[in-house]
Design an enzyme around this catalytic site. Structure first.
Site, PDB file in Angstrom:
ATOM      1  CG  ASP A 115       9.463 -10.041  -2.672  1.00 30.05           C
ATOM      2  OD1 ASP A 115       9.455 -11.185  -3.146  1.00 30.05           O
ATOM      3  OD2 ASP A 115       9.896  -9.049  -3.284  1.00 30.05           O
TER       4      ASP A 115
ATOM      5  CD  GLU B  50       3.373   8.067  12.069  1.00 27.63           C
ATOM      6  OE1 GLU B  50       4.042   7.443  12.922  1.00 27.63           O
ATOM      7  OE2 GLU B  50       2.164   7.876  11.911  1.00 27.63           O
TER       8      GLU B  50
ATOM      9  CG  ASP C  73       8.570  -6.828  -5.951  1.00 28.25           C
ATOM     10  OD1 ASP C  73       8.486  -8.064  -5.888  1.00 28.25           O
ATOM     11  OD2 ASP C  73       9.650  -6.206  -5.873  1.00 28.25           O
TER      12      ASP C  73
ATOM     13  CG  HIS D 249       3.502   1.735  18.621  1.00 22.76           C
ATOM     14  ND1 HIS D 249       2.591   2.747  18.801  1.00 22.76           N
ATOM     15  CD2 HIS D 249       4.010   1.906  17.375  1.00 22.76           C
ATOM     16  CE1 HIS D 249       2.549   3.524  17.725  1.00 22.76           C
ATOM     17  NE2 HIS D 249       3.393   3.016  16.830  1.00 22.76           N
TER      18      HIS D 249
ATOM     19  CG  ASP E  15      11.511  -9.228  -8.354  1.00 20.64           C
ATOM     20  OD1 ASP E  15      11.457 -10.460  -8.483  1.00 20.64           O
ATOM     21  OD2 ASP E  15      11.415  -8.651  -7.257  1.00 20.64           O
TER      22      ASP E  15
HETATM   23  N1  DTR Z   1      -0.235   5.293  13.020  1.00 18.79           N
HETATM   24  C1  DTR Z   1       0.713   4.378  12.438  1.00 18.79           C
HETATM   25  C2  DTR Z   1       0.195   2.969  12.351  1.00 18.79           C
HETATM   26  C3  DTR Z   1      -1.131   2.877  11.707  1.00 18.79           C
HETATM   27  C4  DTR Z   1      -2.285   2.519  12.323  1.00 18.79           C
HETATM   28  N2  DTR Z   1      -3.278   2.482  11.361  1.00 18.79           N
HETATM   29  C5  DTR Z   1      -2.766   2.843  10.186  1.00 18.79           C
HETATM   30  C6  DTR Z   1      -3.357   2.979   8.937  1.00 18.79           C
HETATM   31  C7  DTR Z   1      -2.569   3.402   7.859  1.00 18.79           C
HETATM   32  C8  DTR Z   1      -1.211   3.694   8.051  1.00 18.79           C
HETATM   33  C9  DTR Z   1      -0.623   3.553   9.322  1.00 18.79           C
HETATM   34  C10 DTR Z   1      -1.426   3.111  10.362  1.00 18.79           C
HETATM   35  C11 DTR Z   1       1.973   4.340  13.265  1.00 18.79           C
HETATM   36  O1  DTR Z   1       1.921   3.886  14.405  1.00 18.79           O
HETATM   37  O2  DTR Z   1       3.042   4.723  12.751  1.00 18.79           O
HETATM   38 ZN    ZN Z   2       3.795   3.613  14.959  1.00 20.93          ZN
HETATM   39 ZN    ZN Z   3       4.184   3.924  11.489  1.00 21.90          ZN
HETATM   40 CA    CA Z   4      10.899  -8.421  -5.223  1.00 20.41          CA
END
Ligand code: DTR
Ligand code: ZN
Ligand code: ZN
Ligand code: CA
Length: 461
Positions: A324, A193, A328, A309, A65
Protein backbone atom coordinates in the site's frame (compact mmCIF):
# COMPACT_ATOMS: atom_id res chain seq x y z
CA UNK A 1 -25.59 5.29 -10.34
CA UNK A 2 -26.13 5.33 -14.11
CA UNK A 3 -26.92 2.39 -16.33
CA UNK A 4 -26.12 1.69 -19.98
CA UNK A 5 -27.74 -0.42 -22.66
CA UNK A 6 -24.89 -2.88 -22.38
CA UNK A 7 -25.68 -3.46 -18.73
CA UNK A 8 -22.80 -1.35 -17.47
CA UNK A 9 -23.68 0.33 -14.22
CA UNK A 10 -21.40 2.80 -12.65
CA UNK A 11 -21.20 4.15 -9.14
CA UNK A 12 -18.69 6.81 -8.39
CA UNK A 13 -16.69 5.67 -5.33
CA UNK A 14 -16.57 8.21 -2.52
CA UNK A 15 -13.05 9.43 -1.91
CA UNK A 16 -11.75 9.43 1.68
CA UNK A 17 -11.12 13.09 2.40
CA UNK A 18 -8.41 12.96 5.10
CA UNK A 19 -5.79 10.99 3.11
CA UNK A 20 -6.53 13.03 0.03
CA UNK A 21 -6.34 16.30 1.98
CA UNK A 22 -3.01 15.22 3.50
CA UNK A 23 -1.63 14.55 0.06
CA UNK A 24 -2.95 17.86 -1.24
CA UNK A 25 -0.92 19.62 1.46
CA UNK A 26 2.09 17.46 0.59
CA UNK A 27 1.80 18.11 -3.11
CA UNK A 28 1.55 21.83 -2.50
CA UNK A 29 4.60 22.03 -0.24
CA UNK A 30 7.16 19.24 -0.22
CA UNK A 31 7.64 18.67 -3.90
CA UNK A 32 7.69 22.31 -4.89
CA UNK A 33 5.69 21.52 -7.98
CA UNK A 34 1.94 21.66 -7.81
CA UNK A 35 -0.41 19.75 -9.96
CA UNK A 36 -3.27 21.35 -11.77
CA UNK A 37 -5.75 20.23 -14.34
CA UNK A 38 -6.00 23.38 -16.39
CA UNK A 39 -9.72 23.56 -17.07
CA UNK A 40 -10.19 26.02 -19.87
CA UNK A 41 -12.97 28.29 -18.73
CA UNK A 42 -14.92 28.98 -21.91
CA UNK A 43 -15.60 32.64 -22.54
CA UNK A 44 -19.36 33.14 -22.73
CA UNK A 45 -20.50 34.02 -26.21
CA UNK A 46 -17.04 34.53 -27.71
CA UNK A 47 -17.22 32.57 -30.91
CA UNK A 48 -15.19 34.73 -33.27
CA UNK A 49 -11.64 33.38 -33.62
CA UNK A 50 -8.84 35.56 -32.40
CA UNK A 51 -10.60 37.13 -29.43
CA UNK A 52 -7.86 36.79 -26.79
CA UNK A 53 -9.12 34.95 -23.73
CA UNK A 54 -7.26 33.59 -20.72
CA UNK A 55 -7.93 30.27 -19.06
CA UNK A 56 -8.40 30.24 -15.31
CA UNK A 57 -6.13 27.69 -13.55
CA UNK A 58 -8.03 24.87 -11.88
CA UNK A 59 -7.42 24.08 -8.20
CA UNK A 60 -4.39 21.85 -7.67
CA UNK A 61 -5.10 18.15 -7.27
CA UNK A 62 -2.99 15.76 -5.24
CA UNK A 63 -2.13 12.19 -6.13
CA UNK A 64 -4.91 9.77 -5.20
CA UNK A 65 -4.72 7.13 -2.50
CA UNK A 66 -4.37 3.95 -4.57
CA UNK A 67 -6.71 1.29 -3.10
CA UNK A 68 -4.41 -1.57 -2.08
CA UNK A 69 -7.35 -3.95 -2.61
CA UNK A 70 -7.17 -3.13 -6.33
CA UNK A 71 -3.45 -3.92 -6.36
CA UNK A 72 -4.09 -7.23 -4.60
CA UNK A 73 -6.79 -8.08 -7.13
CA UNK A 74 -4.16 -7.92 -9.89
CA UNK A 75 -1.86 -10.12 -7.79
CA UNK A 76 -4.65 -12.67 -7.40
CA UNK A 77 -4.92 -12.72 -11.17
CA UNK A 78 -1.18 -13.29 -11.52
CA UNK A 79 -1.46 -16.12 -8.98
CA UNK A 80 -4.30 -17.72 -10.93
CA UNK A 81 -2.34 -17.37 -14.15
CA UNK A 82 0.69 -19.10 -12.60
CA UNK A 83 -1.47 -21.86 -11.12
CA UNK A 84 -3.01 -22.48 -14.54
CA UNK A 85 0.35 -22.52 -16.30
CA UNK A 86 2.73 -24.86 -14.55
CA UNK A 87 3.14 -22.78 -11.40
CA UNK A 88 5.13 -19.89 -12.83
CA UNK A 89 5.09 -16.82 -15.09
CA UNK A 90 8.66 -17.20 -16.33
CA UNK A 91 10.16 -16.02 -19.61
CA UNK A 92 9.47 -18.50 -22.38
CA UNK A 93 6.62 -20.16 -20.47
CA UNK A 94 2.88 -19.68 -21.18
CA UNK A 95 2.31 -17.98 -17.83
CA UNK A 96 4.38 -14.99 -18.90
CA UNK A 97 2.44 -14.25 -22.08
CA UNK A 98 -0.83 -14.77 -20.16
CA UNK A 99 0.35 -12.15 -17.66
CA UNK A 100 1.11 -9.74 -20.52
CA UNK A 101 -2.34 -10.27 -22.03
CA UNK A 102 -4.02 -9.59 -18.67
CA UNK A 103 -2.20 -6.30 -18.11
CA UNK A 104 -2.69 -5.20 -21.73
CA UNK A 105 -6.43 -5.84 -21.54
CA UNK A 106 -6.77 -3.58 -18.51
CA UNK A 107 -4.79 -0.79 -20.16
CA UNK A 108 -6.62 -0.96 -23.50
CA UNK A 109 -9.94 -0.65 -21.65
CA UNK A 110 -8.59 2.39 -19.78
CA UNK A 111 -7.69 4.34 -22.93
CA UNK A 112 -3.96 3.68 -23.17
CA UNK A 113 -2.13 3.26 -26.46
CA UNK A 114 -0.39 -0.09 -25.97
CA UNK A 115 2.13 -2.10 -27.97
CA UNK A 116 4.03 -5.35 -27.55
CA UNK A 117 7.75 -5.29 -28.28
CA UNK A 118 8.95 -8.81 -29.17
CA UNK A 119 12.49 -10.02 -28.51
CA UNK A 120 14.34 -13.33 -28.29
CA UNK A 121 16.62 -14.47 -25.49
CA UNK A 122 17.52 -17.74 -23.83
CA UNK A 123 16.20 -19.58 -26.85
CA UNK A 124 12.66 -18.27 -26.35
CA UNK A 125 10.49 -15.37 -27.44
CA UNK A 126 9.75 -12.61 -24.94
CA UNK A 127 7.61 -9.48 -24.97
CA UNK A 128 7.78 -6.07 -23.38
CA UNK A 129 4.43 -4.29 -22.93
CA UNK A 130 4.64 -0.53 -23.51
CA UNK A 131 1.67 1.70 -22.64
CA UNK A 132 1.46 5.40 -23.52
CA UNK A 133 -1.06 7.77 -21.92
CA UNK A 134 -2.19 10.12 -24.74
CA UNK A 135 -1.06 13.74 -24.35
CA UNK A 136 1.75 15.48 -22.55
CA UNK A 137 4.95 16.88 -24.00
CA UNK A 138 6.49 14.21 -26.25
CA UNK A 139 9.90 15.74 -25.56
CA UNK A 140 9.58 15.06 -21.84
CA UNK A 141 8.67 11.41 -21.26
CA UNK A 142 8.31 10.14 -17.70
CA UNK A 143 8.55 6.32 -17.55
CA UNK A 144 7.62 3.86 -14.86
CA UNK A 145 8.54 0.19 -15.27
CA UNK A 146 8.48 -3.21 -13.61
CA UNK A 147 9.46 -6.65 -14.75
CA UNK A 148 6.49 -8.94 -15.23
CA UNK A 149 8.35 -12.23 -15.44
CA UNK A 150 8.92 -14.60 -12.52
CA UNK A 151 11.59 -17.20 -12.00
CA UNK A 152 10.63 -20.69 -13.17
CA UNK A 153 10.60 -21.92 -9.54
CA UNK A 154 7.39 -20.12 -8.60
CA UNK A 155 4.60 -17.60 -9.35
CA UNK A 156 6.72 -14.53 -8.54
CA UNK A 157 3.99 -12.61 -6.70
CA UNK A 158 6.35 -10.34 -4.76
CA UNK A 159 9.13 -10.68 -7.35
CA UNK A 160 7.77 -9.03 -9.35
CA UNK A 161 4.01 -9.22 -9.46
CA UNK A 162 4.06 -6.53 -6.75
CA UNK A 163 5.86 -3.92 -8.88
CA UNK A 164 3.84 -4.87 -11.97
CA UNK A 165 0.52 -4.56 -10.12
CA UNK A 166 1.62 -1.33 -8.44
CA UNK A 167 2.34 0.50 -11.69
CA UNK A 168 -0.73 -1.05 -13.36
CA UNK A 169 -3.08 0.30 -10.71
CA UNK A 170 -1.31 3.68 -10.83
CA UNK A 171 -1.80 3.76 -14.61
CA UNK A 172 -5.50 2.97 -14.13
CA UNK A 173 -5.72 5.77 -11.55
CA UNK A 174 -4.25 8.18 -14.13
CA UNK A 175 -7.05 7.15 -16.49
CA UNK A 176 -9.76 7.42 -13.83
CA UNK A 177 -8.53 10.93 -13.05
CA UNK A 178 -8.37 11.89 -16.74
CA UNK A 179 -4.95 13.28 -15.82
CA UNK A 180 -3.33 15.69 -18.28
CA UNK A 181 0.23 16.03 -16.95
CA UNK A 182 2.83 18.31 -18.54
CA UNK A 183 5.02 15.34 -19.37
CA UNK A 184 4.10 12.38 -21.52
CA UNK A 185 3.55 9.30 -19.34
CA UNK A 186 4.78 5.89 -20.45
CA UNK A 187 4.45 2.66 -18.45
CA UNK A 188 6.38 -0.53 -19.23
CA UNK A 189 6.23 -4.16 -18.18
CA UNK A 190 9.49 -5.96 -18.96
CA UNK A 191 10.16 -9.53 -19.99
CA UNK A 192 13.14 -11.71 -19.00
CA UNK A 193 14.48 -9.56 -16.17
CA UNK A 194 15.36 -12.74 -14.31
CA UNK A 195 17.65 -13.72 -17.20
CA UNK A 196 19.55 -10.47 -16.75
CA UNK A 197 17.34 -7.49 -17.62
CA UNK A 198 17.06 -8.76 -21.19
CA UNK A 199 13.70 -7.12 -21.97
CA UNK A 200 14.53 -3.67 -20.66
CA UNK A 201 17.92 -3.88 -22.38
CA UNK A 202 16.20 -4.76 -25.65
CA UNK A 203 13.94 -1.72 -25.25
CA UNK A 204 16.82 0.68 -24.55
CA UNK A 205 18.81 -0.78 -27.44
CA UNK A 206 15.85 -0.18 -29.74
CA UNK A 207 15.61 3.52 -28.83
CA UNK A 208 17.27 6.04 -31.18
CA UNK A 209 19.55 8.37 -29.23
CA UNK A 210 17.12 11.25 -29.85
CA UNK A 211 14.33 9.30 -28.12
CA UNK A 212 16.55 8.34 -25.19
CA UNK A 213 17.23 12.01 -24.50
CA UNK A 214 13.48 12.67 -24.31
CA UNK A 215 13.12 10.34 -21.30
CA UNK A 216 13.22 12.74 -18.37
CA UNK A 217 13.24 9.89 -15.84
CA UNK A 218 12.79 6.14 -15.50
CA UNK A 219 11.24 4.87 -12.26
CA UNK A 220 11.79 1.18 -11.44
CA UNK A 221 9.70 -0.99 -9.12
CA UNK A 222 11.04 -4.48 -8.48
CA UNK A 223 9.73 -6.10 -5.25
CA UNK A 224 7.59 -3.57 -3.36
CA UNK A 225 5.54 -5.91 -1.15
CA UNK A 226 8.09 -7.99 0.76
CA UNK A 227 6.54 -9.71 3.79
CA UNK A 228 9.22 -8.50 6.24
CA UNK A 229 9.62 -5.18 4.50
CA UNK A 230 12.26 -2.52 4.36
CA UNK A 231 11.65 0.83 2.71
CA UNK A 232 14.55 1.43 0.34
CA UNK A 233 14.83 4.34 -2.09
CA UNK A 234 17.24 4.25 -5.03
CA UNK A 235 19.88 6.97 -4.69
CA UNK A 236 20.70 7.55 -8.34
CA UNK A 237 18.92 10.78 -9.40
CA UNK A 238 18.57 13.39 -6.66
CA UNK A 239 15.23 14.84 -7.77
CA UNK A 240 13.61 11.41 -8.08
CA UNK A 241 15.12 10.29 -4.77
CA UNK A 242 13.88 13.39 -2.95
CA UNK A 243 10.41 13.00 -4.46
CA UNK A 244 10.08 9.53 -2.98
CA UNK A 245 11.62 10.63 0.32
CA UNK A 246 9.12 13.51 0.53
CA UNK A 247 6.28 11.06 0.22
CA UNK A 248 7.53 8.68 2.91
CA UNK A 249 8.29 11.63 5.20
CA UNK A 250 4.66 12.73 4.79
CA UNK A 251 3.48 9.39 6.17
CA UNK A 252 6.24 9.32 8.82
CA UNK A 253 7.98 6.23 7.43
CA UNK A 254 11.79 6.32 7.52
CA UNK A 255 13.66 5.16 4.45
CA UNK A 256 17.15 3.91 3.64
CA UNK A 257 19.18 4.23 0.49
CA UNK A 258 19.02 1.14 -1.71
CA UNK A 259 22.69 0.07 -1.81
CA UNK A 260 22.33 -3.35 -3.43
CA UNK A 261 20.47 -2.11 -6.44
CA UNK A 262 23.08 -0.92 -8.88
CA UNK A 263 22.87 -3.13 -11.92
CA UNK A 264 20.44 -5.53 -10.31
CA UNK A 265 17.20 -4.57 -12.01
CA UNK A 266 15.64 -2.89 -15.04
CA UNK A 267 16.81 0.61 -14.23
CA UNK A 268 20.37 -0.43 -15.10
CA UNK A 269 20.04 -0.28 -18.92
CA UNK A 270 18.51 3.20 -18.62
CA UNK A 271 21.16 4.42 -16.20
CA UNK A 272 23.90 3.08 -18.48
CA UNK A 273 22.77 5.42 -21.28
CA UNK A 274 22.44 8.46 -19.02
CA UNK A 275 18.70 8.46 -18.27
CA UNK A 276 17.93 9.74 -14.74
CA UNK A 277 16.64 6.75 -12.74
CA UNK A 278 15.08 6.04 -9.38
CA UNK A 279 12.81 3.56 -7.72
CA UNK A 280 11.67 1.70 -4.63
CA UNK A 281 12.53 -1.69 -3.16
CA UNK A 282 11.24 -3.59 -0.11
CA UNK A 283 14.10 -6.10 0.16
CA UNK A 284 14.93 -9.59 -1.06
CA UNK A 285 16.87 -12.42 0.59
CA UNK A 286 19.28 -10.53 2.79
CA UNK A 287 18.56 -10.15 6.50
CA UNK A 288 16.77 -7.36 8.35
CA UNK A 289 18.96 -5.98 11.15
CA UNK A 290 17.81 -5.15 14.68
CA UNK A 291 18.13 -1.45 13.93
CA UNK A 292 15.96 -1.85 10.87
CA UNK A 293 13.37 -3.83 12.82
CA UNK A 294 13.37 -1.01 15.37
CA UNK A 295 12.36 1.56 12.76
CA UNK A 296 10.24 -0.56 10.44
CA UNK A 297 8.85 -3.31 12.62
CA UNK A 298 8.98 -6.87 11.40
CA UNK A 299 11.49 -9.52 12.39
CA UNK A 300 15.20 -8.90 12.89
CA UNK A 301 17.54 -11.65 11.83
CA UNK A 302 15.14 -12.85 9.12
CA UNK A 303 15.20 -12.08 5.37
CA UNK A 304 13.05 -9.28 4.02
CA UNK A 305 11.58 -11.95 1.72
CA UNK A 306 12.32 -15.54 2.72
CA UNK A 307 10.50 -16.84 -0.36
CA UNK A 308 12.71 -14.90 -2.78
CA UNK A 309 12.96 -16.92 -6.03
CA UNK A 310 11.14 -19.83 -4.41
CA UNK A 311 7.83 -21.59 -5.01
CA UNK A 312 6.41 -19.97 -1.86
CA UNK A 313 6.48 -16.52 -3.48
CA UNK A 314 2.67 -16.59 -3.63
CA UNK A 315 -0.10 -14.17 -2.65
CA UNK A 316 0.58 -15.30 0.93
CA UNK A 317 4.08 -13.84 0.62
CA UNK A 318 3.15 -10.18 0.90
CA UNK A 319 2.95 -7.29 3.34
CA UNK A 320 -0.21 -5.34 2.53
CA UNK A 321 1.24 -2.33 4.36
CA UNK A 322 4.39 -2.33 2.25
CA UNK A 323 2.37 -2.83 -0.93
CA UNK A 324 0.00 0.00 0.00
CA UNK A 325 2.67 2.50 1.01
CA UNK A 326 4.88 1.80 -2.00
CA UNK A 327 2.01 1.95 -4.50
CA UNK A 328 0.83 5.27 -3.04
CA UNK A 329 4.43 6.49 -3.33
CA UNK A 330 4.42 5.48 -7.02
CA UNK A 331 1.26 7.51 -7.60
CA UNK A 332 2.71 10.49 -5.75
CA UNK A 333 5.86 10.37 -7.91
CA UNK A 334 3.90 10.09 -11.18
CA UNK A 335 1.59 12.97 -10.25
CA UNK A 336 4.47 15.11 -9.00
CA UNK A 337 7.26 14.35 -11.51
CA UNK A 338 4.72 14.21 -14.34
CA UNK A 339 4.21 17.93 -13.82
CA UNK A 340 1.03 19.94 -13.84
CA UNK A 341 1.02 21.65 -17.18
CA UNK A 342 1.12 25.34 -16.55
CA UNK A 343 -0.96 26.53 -13.62
CA UNK A 344 -0.59 29.98 -15.10
CA UNK A 345 -2.97 30.99 -17.84
CA UNK A 346 -1.41 30.20 -21.23
CA UNK A 347 0.10 33.25 -22.95
CA UNK A 348 -0.29 33.97 -26.65
CA UNK A 349 -3.19 34.32 -29.03
CA UNK A 350 -6.27 32.24 -28.46
CA UNK A 351 -8.53 31.01 -31.26
CA UNK A 352 -11.82 29.75 -29.89
CA UNK A 353 -15.13 28.37 -31.04
CA UNK A 354 -17.85 28.44 -28.40
CA UNK A 355 -20.70 27.27 -30.62
CA UNK A 356 -22.43 24.20 -29.17
CA UNK A 357 -22.20 21.08 -31.35
CA UNK A 358 -24.40 18.10 -30.42
CA UNK A 359 -22.59 14.73 -30.38
CA UNK A 360 -24.83 11.91 -31.63
CA UNK A 361 -25.00 8.93 -29.27
CA UNK A 362 -22.87 6.06 -30.67
CA UNK A 363 -22.96 7.82 -33.99
CA UNK A 364 -20.85 9.63 -36.55
CA UNK A 365 -18.05 11.98 -35.53
CA UNK A 366 -18.80 15.70 -35.41
CA UNK A 367 -16.39 18.60 -35.83
CA UNK A 368 -15.97 22.15 -34.64
CA UNK A 369 -13.59 24.47 -36.50
CA UNK A 370 -11.42 27.46 -35.69
CA UNK A 371 -9.80 29.62 -38.35
CA UNK A 372 -6.22 30.43 -37.35
CA UNK A 373 -4.79 33.53 -39.00
CA UNK A 374 -1.93 35.97 -38.52
CA UNK A 375 0.54 33.39 -37.26
CA UNK A 376 3.98 32.94 -38.79
CA UNK A 377 5.49 29.59 -39.64
CA UNK A 378 4.51 26.35 -37.96
CA UNK A 379 2.43 25.66 -34.91
CA UNK A 380 4.25 25.19 -31.57
CA UNK A 381 5.71 21.94 -30.28
CA UNK A 382 3.55 22.38 -27.19
CA UNK A 383 0.29 23.61 -28.74
CA UNK A 384 -2.33 24.04 -26.03
CA UNK A 385 -5.72 22.55 -26.93
CA UNK A 386 -8.37 23.57 -24.42
CA UNK A 387 -11.48 21.38 -24.57
CA UNK A 388 -14.85 21.78 -22.85
CA UNK A 389 -17.25 18.96 -23.66
CA UNK A 390 -20.36 18.30 -21.59
CA UNK A 391 -21.22 14.60 -21.61
CA UNK A 392 -22.67 12.16 -19.11
CA UNK A 393 -20.11 9.34 -19.71
CA UNK A 394 -16.78 10.65 -20.97
CA UNK A 395 -15.47 7.11 -21.50
CA UNK A 396 -17.63 6.99 -24.68
CA UNK A 397 -15.65 9.78 -26.31
CA UNK A 398 -12.81 9.67 -28.81
CA UNK A 399 -11.29 13.11 -29.42
CA UNK A 400 -8.88 14.19 -32.17
CA UNK A 401 -7.32 17.48 -33.18
CA UNK A 402 -7.26 17.73 -37.00
CA UNK A 403 -4.67 20.08 -38.52
CA UNK A 404 -5.39 22.17 -41.64
CA UNK A 405 -3.70 19.54 -43.82
CA UNK A 406 -5.92 16.79 -42.42
CA UNK A 407 -3.38 15.24 -40.03
CA UNK A 408 -5.18 13.90 -36.96
CA UNK A 409 -3.67 14.03 -33.47
CA UNK A 410 -5.33 11.70 -30.95
CA UNK A 411 -6.13 13.59 -27.77
CA UNK A 412 -8.28 11.00 -26.00
CA UNK A 413 -9.18 7.33 -26.53
CA UNK A 414 -12.45 5.76 -25.39
CA UNK A 415 -12.23 4.00 -22.04
CA UNK A 416 -14.27 2.46 -19.25
CA UNK A 417 -14.50 5.84 -17.55
CA UNK A 418 -17.94 6.77 -16.18
CA UNK A 419 -17.04 10.27 -15.09
CA UNK A 420 -18.86 13.14 -16.81
CA UNK A 421 -17.42 15.89 -19.03
CA UNK A 422 -14.04 16.48 -20.59
CA UNK A 423 -12.77 19.84 -19.37
CA UNK A 424 -9.04 19.94 -19.73
CA UNK A 425 -6.09 21.19 -21.79
CA UNK A 426 -4.07 18.86 -23.97
CA UNK A 427 -0.53 19.57 -25.17
CA UNK A 428 0.19 18.57 -28.77
CA UNK A 429 3.48 18.64 -30.67
CA UNK A 430 2.13 20.35 -33.80
CA UNK A 431 5.51 21.69 -34.89
CA UNK A 432 5.28 19.94 -38.24
CA UNK A 433 2.03 21.75 -39.11
CA UNK A 434 1.57 25.16 -40.68
CA UNK A 435 -0.10 27.35 -38.05
CA UNK A 436 -2.54 29.23 -40.26
CA UNK A 437 -5.61 27.51 -41.63
CA UNK A 438 -8.72 25.70 -40.47
CA UNK A 439 -8.15 23.49 -37.45
CA UNK A 440 -10.86 21.14 -36.26
CA UNK A 441 -11.79 19.35 -33.08
CA UNK A 442 -13.29 15.99 -34.03
CA UNK A 443 -15.37 14.15 -31.45
CA UNK A 444 -17.12 10.78 -31.70
CA UNK A 445 -19.32 9.05 -29.15
CA UNK A 446 -18.59 5.33 -29.59
CA UNK A 447 -20.59 3.96 -26.68
CA UNK A 448 -24.32 3.30 -26.35
CA UNK A 449 -26.39 5.50 -24.04
CA UNK A 450 -25.27 8.88 -22.76
CA UNK A 451 -25.07 11.95 -24.94
CA UNK A 452 -23.46 15.35 -24.87
CA UNK A 453 -22.13 18.27 -26.85
CA UNK A 454 -19.04 20.29 -27.59
CA UNK A 455 -19.49 23.38 -25.45
CA UNK A 456 -16.33 25.17 -26.60
CA UNK A 457 -12.73 24.57 -27.52
CA UNK A 458 -9.70 26.71 -28.14
CA UNK A 459 -6.16 26.71 -29.51
CA UNK A 460 -3.50 28.85 -27.84
CA UNK A 461 -0.50 29.82 -29.97
N1 DTR B 1 17.43 -8.71 -9.02
C1 DTR B 1 16.08 -8.57 -8.56
C2 DTR B 1 15.97 -8.52 -7.06
C3 DTR B 1 16.87 -7.52 -6.45
C4 DTR B 1 17.94 -7.80 -5.66
N2 DTR B 1 18.46 -6.59 -5.23
C5 DTR B 1 17.76 -5.59 -5.77
C6 DTR B 1 17.91 -4.22 -5.66
C7 DTR B 1 17.03 -3.38 -6.36
C8 DTR B 1 16.02 -3.94 -7.17
C9 DTR B 1 15.89 -5.34 -7.27
C10 DTR B 1 16.76 -6.13 -6.55
C11 DTR B 1 15.25 -9.74 -9.02
O1 DTR B 1 15.50 -10.86 -8.59
O2 DTR B 1 14.30 -9.54 -9.80
ZN1 ZN C 1 13.96 -11.99 -9.08
ZN1 ZN D 1 12.59 -8.80 -9.52
CA1 CA E 1 -3.41 3.27 -0.85
Amino acid sequence: MSSHADGRTTRKPRRSAPAWARRAALAATAAGTVLGLLAAAPTAGASSPGAPTAARPAPTVAAPDIPVANVKAHLSQFQSIASANGGNRAHGRPGYRASVDYVKGKLDAAGYTTRLQQFSTGGATGWNLIADWPGGDPNQVLMAGAHLDSVSAGPGINDNGSGSAGILETALAVSRAGLTPKKHLRFAWWGAEELGMRGSQAYVNSLPATDRSKISGYLNFDMIGSPNPGYFVYDDDRQIESTFKSYFASINVPTEIETEGDGRSDHAPFKNVGVPVGGLFSGADYTKTSAQAQKWGGTAGRPFDSCYHRSCDTTANLSDTSLDRNTDAIAYAIWTLGGSGSTNPPTGTVFENAADVQIPDAGAAVTSAVQVTGQTGNAPAALQVGVDIKHTYRGDLVIDLVAPDGTAYRLKNSAADPAPNVQTTYTVDASSEAANGTWQLRVQDVGPQDTGYIDSWKLTF
